[in-house]
Design an enzyme around this catalytic site. Structure first.
Site, mmCIF file in Angstrom:
data_model
loop_
_atom_site.group_PDB
_atom_site.id
_atom_site.type_symbol
_atom_site.label_atom_id
_atom_site.label_comp_id
_atom_site.label_asym_id
_atom_site.label_seq_id
_atom_site.Cartn_x
_atom_site.Cartn_y
_atom_site.Cartn_z
ATOM 1 N N HIS A 94 0.128 -56.592 -42.349
ATOM 2 C CA HIS A 94 -0.020 -57.790 -41.516
ATOM 3 C C HIS A 94 0.347 -59.058 -42.285
ATOM 4 O O HIS A 94 0.976 -59.957 -41.734
ATOM 5 C CB HIS A 94 -1.438 -57.890 -40.953
ATOM 6 C CG HIS A 94 -1.738 -56.861 -39.914
ATOM 7 N ND1 HIS A 94 -1.059 -56.787 -38.726
ATOM 8 C CD2 HIS A 94 -2.622 -55.826 -39.888
ATOM 9 C CE1 HIS A 94 -1.517 -55.772 -38.002
ATOM 10 N NE2 HIS A 94 -2.472 -55.166 -38.691
ATOM 11 N N SER A 112 -8.906 -55.249 -37.356
ATOM 12 C CA SER A 112 -8.313 -54.223 -38.209
ATOM 13 C C SER A 112 -9.320 -53.591 -39.149
ATOM 14 O O SER A 112 -10.282 -54.243 -39.587
ATOM 15 C CB SER A 112 -7.202 -54.846 -39.075
ATOM 16 O OG SER A 112 -6.197 -55.396 -38.278
#
Lengths: 450, 450, 450, 450
Positions: B376, B303
Site C-alpha cells: 500500500h 488491513s
C-alpha cells in the site's frame, strides 16, 4: 447459448474507448515533442508507477495533437534517448564472454532491451492505449520510407504489437447485416480487393444466405476489424468475379452449396503491417464453415494476380516468340476481350505465360513474384486453376489482363504443401496448371524453355 | 447503454475455452515429455506455421496429462534445448563490440532472445492457450523452490505473461449476486484475507447496497477473476473487521455512505505471481466509485499486519523495557482481550511498538518488514491509523495481536507519497500514528530510541 | 453494469425470428384460404393444444403465401366462423337479465368473447408470431377502407395487440452509430417527418455528440423499432429545422446543451395503427436525458403544422380582410420567402392566422384541426411558439407556408395541461402565442373576430 | 452468433427492475387501501393518461406496503367499484336482443368488460409492473380459499396474465453453472419434486456434461424463471431416481447418451397458478436437445406418482383379496424394501394395483386420479413403464410406496395420444403396463376385476 456474463467485458472496453476519444478531441495539447519526451521519462520513473494510467493517457493525448514534424521529433527522441542501459549491457557482455552460458545469454537479452520497450508497455496501460499505439506505428511506417534511423524504434514497436496481437488473443466474428454500422462502415472503407461502392453493395456481400464475411477483432480494439474475408458459397469453383458480385444474381439455396470461395481478404490496420493474421483467419473460417455447413467440401479462393502484367512488361527474358510479343500488343485495343478471335489468340499466349509466371519465374532473389501467390502458397494452399477473363474490371485488365486464379485449401495437405514451398520453393499446383505449361498449343514456348 | 455488438466477442472466447477443456479431458496423452519436446520443435518450424493452432493445442493437451516428474523433464528440456541461437548471438556481440551503437544493441537484444520465447508465443495461439500457460507457470513456480536451474525459463515465461497481462488489456468488472456462479465460486475459493465460509457469507459481501466487489479479468481467460477487492461503504473509517462481516449487521442506506473501505484484496492465479495488478485495481475502483457515488470522500483500507508478531518474537532489539517484555507474555493468556485491564496494559506496549514497526523497523536490507505495508505504501497510500483490537479472529490474534491498520488513498497525494517511499524509504503516516511513537505513555520507549 | 445473463434472452428470440423468416421464404404454400380456416379450427381444438406451436406456425406460413384476394377470403372466414358461442352467450344474457350482478356481467363478458380472440392468442404462440400478427393487421387495415364488414375482426386484433404492446413490455433503446445496420435501415425507411436521404444523412442525425435518437422495441419483435424520436441538443429553443439538419453545422459541446429538441417522431408499424406509444416515448426520453445530462432544462419539440394551409384554403370563415386574402396569393410566387418585403407582409397575416388556427379554429365536431397539435397537447405539452419561416422545404411550404411550432413539455404541468385540454378543449399556450392573436398589428383582424 | 444489439434490451429491463425495487423499499406508503382505490380511479382517468407511468408505479408501491388486511380491502374495492359500465352494457344487450348479430356480440363483449381490466393493463405500464401483478395475484389466490367474492377479480387478473404470458413471449434459457447466482438461488428454492439441498447439490444437477436444465423466462421478469425442467442424459430409460442424483455417480460421456430423462419439472410463480407452460417447455426442450444431440432417440420422464398411496388407503373398492390387503400392512414395517422377500411380495400386489390406478381407477367425476399423470398424458405422452422401488426417499415411500413411472414423449404420437386422452379419456400405455394388469401372477386379481 454462451456465457453471457462476459458479454459486457468488451462492451465496457468499447465504451471506455469512445469516451476517451471524445475527451481527447477537446484536450488542450500545445506542448511540444520535447515536453512529451520528458513525460515519457516520468512514465518510466517511479511517478509512472504511482500515477496508474494517467501519465500514459496524457502522453498519448499530446501525441495525437502533434503535427507530422512534431511526431518525427518525438520518434527521434525515442530512438536517441530510450535505448538500452549501456552500462548494464557491457557488464552482461563481459559475463557472457567469460562463460557463454544460456543463463548469461538470458541476462544479456534482458540487459540489451531498449528502455523504449518498457515505455511502450506502459503507454499501453492507458485506456484505449493499444489502438493509439497501432496508429502511432502507422505514422512511424509512413515516415520510415527510405530512412533507416527509425528502424530500431519500429523493430521494438512491431515486436510488442506482434506479441500482443498473438492469434490467441484474436476473436473471430461473423459480419452480417445485423452488425453495428460503425463496424460495417470500416468494412466498406477498407475493402482493398474489389471495392465496395456503397451500403447497398455492402449488403449484397454480407446479407444473402449464400454470402459470409468474417473478421478478426482484438479485445482492446473492439471497434476495429483487423482483417476480414468475404466468402461466397457456390456449387462449383468459380472462374470469374463479376457473377459473384452481380447486382441481380440469384441467391443459392444454402443446402446446395458445396464450395466456399474466399474472394477478398483485406487488412485494415496500417499500423499492424508485417504482422500476419491472414493464414489464421482463413483456417479458422474454414473450420467455422465446416461446422455450420457440413456439406461444404471445397475451400478455394478466387484471387487476383496483381503482379502479372508488370512482370510481362518488365521482364526481358519472357519465353515468348516475336509473334507472341506482337500479339500482346493487342491488349492495348479497347475492349479487346469482346472480340472472340482476339481473346482466343491472346489466351493462347497468356495462359501458358501465367503458368510460367507462377511455376518458373522468380525474382532475382529467387522468390515468387506475385505477393498474393506468396501468401496463399505460404499458407499451404495449392494453385488450382488459372481463369481466363476472370476479372474484366479496369484494375483486373491492367494488372493481369483479366486473369484470376484459384488457390485451393485442402486441410490435410496444408502442412505438406507449406513445407514443399517453404523448404524447396516448390509451388504445388494442379495438373491442369502444370499442363498449361506443356500444352500442345505452346510447343514452341516449351521448346524455348528447355 | 453500451455497444452490444462486442458483447459476444468474449462470450465466444468463453465458450471456446470450455469446449476445449472438455475435449482435453478425454484426450489420449500417453506420450512422454520427450515427445513433447519434439512437438515443440515442430511448432517452431515451418510445420507450426502451416498447421495454424493445432500443434500448439496438442502440446498443451499432452502437457496437461503429464505427471509432476514428466512436467519437470519437459521444463528442463525447454531450458536445455530452447536457448538463444549462439552463433547469431556471437556475431551480434562482435558487431556491438566493434561499434557499440544502439542499433547494434537492438540486434544483440533480438539475437539473444531464447527460442523458447517464440515457442511460448506460439503455444499461446491455441484456443485457451493463455490460461494453460498461466497454469504451466504455476507448476513451474512450484518446482523452482530452491532450484535455480529453471530460473531462466521462468524469466521468459513471466516476461511474456507480464507483457500480455498489461493493465491495458485487463477489464474491471463488478462482482455481485447476478454474477455467474462459476465466477462466484472462485471468489469463495480464492479469498485469502478473511475467509468466505459459504454462499451465504459470499452473498453478504456482494449483494447488500453498501457492499461492492470488483475484479480484473483478462479477455483470454474470461472465466477467471485475476484479482479482486472487497469494499464496504461506511459512514466513517472503521477500526475493526468483525462489524463489517457481521451476519446481522444493518445495511447502510447508500446515500449516507462517505467512506469506501477496501477490506480484502486477493490474487487468484498462482501462475501470475510477481505480476502486480493490485495498484491498478485499487485506483480504478476508486475512480469507479467516485463516478457512481460522488459523495464518497474517503478511500481507505482496513488491513491486516501479517508480519507484526513474528517480528516481535524474533527481533532482539525491540525498543522494550523488561517490564514491557514481561507484559507481552500475557498474550498467551486465552481471551486476554476480554479483560479490560490486560487489554489496556498490552495496548500501552503494543500500539507504540506497532508504530515503531511501521516507522522505524526495517529488514537487514533496509526494507519495510510488513508485506501489506510495502504494497500500500508502494502504491502511494498513507499509513492513517493503527487500530487496537481490530481483528480478534485466531489468525488476527496470532499474526498481529489483533491489530489492524488503515491505509489512506488520497489521489492527489499518491505520486508524492510513492516517491517519498520509493526514493527515500520514507513511510508517510498520519500525525496520529507518528504521535504514538512519541506518546507520553511511551516516554521510556522514546528515551531509549533516541 | 447490467446483469448480462439476460442479454441473450432477446438475442435468442432474434435469432429464432430470423431462422423462421428464411424457412418461411421457401415454404411451399399452395393451400388456399379455406384450408387455412380448417387449420385454424384445428388450432382451436385439442390438436392445437397437443401440437405445441407447430400448427400456429403453419397457419402463419400459409397466410404469408396468400395473395390479397386470398387474405381477404381468410379474413372474412374469421369474421364469419369465429364469432362468439351464441348458445353460451344467450344463457349468460338470461342470467344477467334475471339478476344483473357484476358477477354475471363477468360471465357475459367471457361468454361474448369471439372465438377468434383465442385463435389469435394461439397464433401468437408460434415463434415470430407476434410480428406476423402485426403484419396481418397491416393487411387488414388496408382492406377495411370503407368496408365495415371486417371491423369486428379488427376490433379483436387491435384489442389483443394493444394489450400485448402495453407500455410495460416496451423497451427504450438508444439508436446510434453502433446500432446494427438492419435497425438503422428501418430508421431511414420509416422517418416520416424530415426524410433521411441516405446513410450519411442518418449518421449526421445519430452520431454527433449533440444528437440523440431513441426507439421503443418489443421483446417479441427485436429487429423492429416501433416508434422513434430524433432529438437535437441545443443551447436555446430553435425556430427552424434547416440549421438542425445542415450538413456542415458545428457540433455543440455537450456541456453547453440546455435544451432537448424533439424534432421528429415516427411510427413504423402500420399494423399497430391506433395503438399509441408516442406519449410514453417522449416522457421516458425526457427522463433518460435528464439523468444523463442534468443541465438540460428545456424539453421542447420543433414540429410541423401539417394541416394549416389546407385549412386556410378550405375554410371560408377565415378571419381575414379582402386585403389579407389578396396578400395570401403571393404565396404562389416562387421563392416568395426570399423577398424580405413579401415575407414581412405575409407574416403579418399568417402568424396571427396560425395563432387563430390553434387557439380558435375547430373542426365541425369541435376538435383541433391539426393532428400534430392534438398529439402534443393531448400529451400535456403547451403551445410555446409559432416560428415564421421555420421550414422552407417544399413540403413545409406547401403544408404550412413554412411555419413550424414548438410544443413545450414541462413535466410538472403535464397533468394539468392535459386535463385542461381533455376536459375543456382548452389549448394551453404561451402568452406570446396568445398575444399574436391580439397583436397590435392585427387590430383589424381582432376587431372582426370580436 | 446472435444479434447482440438486443442483448441489452433485457439487461435494461433487468436493471430498471432492480432500481425500482430499491426505491420501493424506502418509499413512504402510509396511505391505506381506500386511498389506493382513489388512486386507481385517477389512473383510469385522464390524469392517468397524462402522467405516463408514475401513478401506476405509485399504486403498486403503496400496495406493497399494505398488510394482508389492507390488501383484502383493496381487492374488495376492485371487485365492488371497477365492474363493467352497466348503462353501456344494458344498451348493448338491448341491441343484441333486437338483432343478435356477431357484430353486436362484439359490442356486448367490449361493453361488458369490467373496468378493472383496463386498470390492470395500466398498472402493468409501470416499470416492474408485470412482476408486481404476478405477486398481487399470488396474494389474491391465497385469500380466495373458500371465498368466492374475489373470484370475479381473479378471473380478470388471470385472463390478462394468461394473455401476457402467452407462449410466444416466453424465452427458453439453459440454466448451467455459468448462470447468475440470483437465478440459481431460485432454482434451489423452487425445486418442488426432488429437493435441492445446497449449492453443491445444485451444481451436480446442472454442471456435468450429462445434465441439463432449462427454464422459461418472460422478458418483463428477467430475474424470475417461470418454470424449469431438470434433465438427465442417459444410455437407457432409468427406473429409479437415486442413481441419477447420487453424489459420486460417474458422468456419462455425452456421445453415448441416447435418452433424455425429464426427472423434475417445477413451477415457480404462485401468481401464475392455472396458467400452464409445462407442455410447451417439454416440447421445446425436446427440440432443443435433438438439435444439439442428434443421437438422442428417447425422451422420457422419470415421474413420481403422488396420489397412489392416498388412493390405496382411501379407496374401498380396490381390486384386492383379503390376503393382498393383509400384505399391504407390511408397508408399515421400517425399511421393508430392504427385505427381498417382503419387497417381492409387495411388488406382486402393488405393481398390478398401480397399473389399475392408471388404467382403470377414476375420480367420481371420471378423471384420472394422479395429477402428474393428467399433466403428461394430457400433453400427449404415453405411460411407458412402472418402476418398482424407484424412489426410496421418505416422500417417495409415503406417497407411492416407492413406485415411479416413465412417461414417454414420442413427437409423432403426441397429437394422437392427446386426442385419445382428451376425447375418450383413454390412457395410452405400453403393452408392458397393460400386461401388468393382466399378468399371470395377478390371475386372481384379474378374475375379480372381470
Amino acid at each position: 447459448m454462451a456465457n453471457a456474463f462476459f458479454s459486457d467485458l468488451l462492451a465496457t472496453i468499447s465504451e471506455r474507448g469512445r469516451t476517451l476519444l471524445r475527451r481527447g478531441d477537446s484536450a488542450d495539447a500545445k506542448r511540444d515533442a520535447d515536453g512529451l519526451i520528458e513525460l515519457c521519462d516520468a512514465l518510466l520513473s517511479g511517478r509512472g508507477e504511482a500515477s496508474g494510467t494517467a501519465i500514459a493517457r496524457e502522453v498519448l493525448d499530446i501525441y495525437r495533437e502533434l503535427d507530422a514534424a512534431g511526431r518525427r521529433v518525438f520518434f527521434e527522441g525515442l530512438v536517441r534517448d530510450f535505448g538500452p542501459d549501456r552500462e548494464r549491457l557491457s557488464k552482461a557482455i563481459e559475463q557472457w564472454r567469460a562463460k557463454p552460458s544460456d543463463e548469461d545469454a538470458s541476462s544479456l537479452h534482458f540487459a540489451s532491451e531498449p528502455r523504449r520497450q518498457e515505455l511502450i508497455r506502459r503507454l499501453n496501460r492507458a485506456p484505449g492505449g493499444t489502438g493509439d499505439l497501432v496508429n502511432m506505428r502507422a505514422d512511424l511506417l509512413g515516415m520510415m520510407n527510405g530512412h533507416t534511423d527509425l528502424a530500431a524504434l519500429d523493430r521494438d514497436v512491431s515486436h510488442l504489437l506482434s506479441s500482443w496481437f498473438n492469434r490467441g488473443f484474436l476473436v473471430l466474428r461473423r459480419i452480417d447485416w445485423s452488425t453495428p454500422a460503425n463496424i460495417l462502415e470500416k468494412i466498406i472503407r477498407y475493402e482493398a480487393v474489389h471495392e465496395i461502392s456503397d451500403w447497398d453493395d455492402l449488403r449484397r456481400r454480407i446479407d444473402p444466405v449464400d454470402r459470409r464475411c468474417y473478421a478478426f477483432f482484438h479485445p482492446a480494439m473492439v471497434d476495429e476489424p483487423l482483417i476480414f474475408v468475404e466468402v461466397a458459397l457456390t456449387e462449383t469453383m468459380p472462374g470469374a468475379i463479376a457473377p459473384l458480385l452481380a447486382v441481380d444474381r440469384q441467391h443459392l439455396p444454402i443446402e446446395r452449396a458445396r464450395t466456399a470461395v474466399f474472394y477478398s481478404i483485406s487488412n485494415t490496420q496500417r499500423g499492424l503491417g508485417g504482422i500476419s493474421f491472414g493464414s489464421f483467419l482463413i483456417k479458422q473460417v474454414v473450420e467455422e464453415l465446416r461446422r455450420e455447413l457440413p456439406k461444404l467440401d471445397t475451400f478455394v479462393t478466387l484471387s487476383p494476380v496483381p503482379g502479372f502484367m508488370a512482370w510481362v512488361k518488365q521482364d526481358k527474358d519472357l519465353p515468348l516468340s516475336d509473334e507472341d510479343r506482337e500479339l500482346l500488343k493487342r491488349l492495348d485495343e479497347p475492349k479487346w476481350f469482346e472480340s472472340p478471335e482476339t481473346a482466343a489468340l491472346l489466351r493462347s499466349v497468356l495462359e501458358p505465360l501465367a503458368a510460367y509466371y507462377f511455376l518458373k519465374a522468380r525474382t532475382p532473389k529467387g522468390r515468387l513474384i506475385d505477393s498474393v501467390a506468396r501468401f496463399h502458397l505460404g499458407n499451404g494452399a495449392r494453385l488450382e486453376r488459372i481463369n481466363w477473363l476472370g476479372d474484366l474490371s479496369p484494375k483486373g485488365l491492367r494488372e493481369s489482363a483479366g486473369i484470376m486464379v484459384n488457390y485451393l485449401y485442402r486441410l490435410d495437405d496444408i502442412e505438406k504443401n507449406h513445407e514443399a514451398y517453404a523448404n524447396d520453393g516448390e509451388v504445388v499446383a494442379s495438373s491442369a496448371v502444370k499442363k498449361l505449361l506443356k500444352s500442345e498449343g505452346r510447343r514452341l514456348l516449351d521448346m524455348r524453355l528447355s
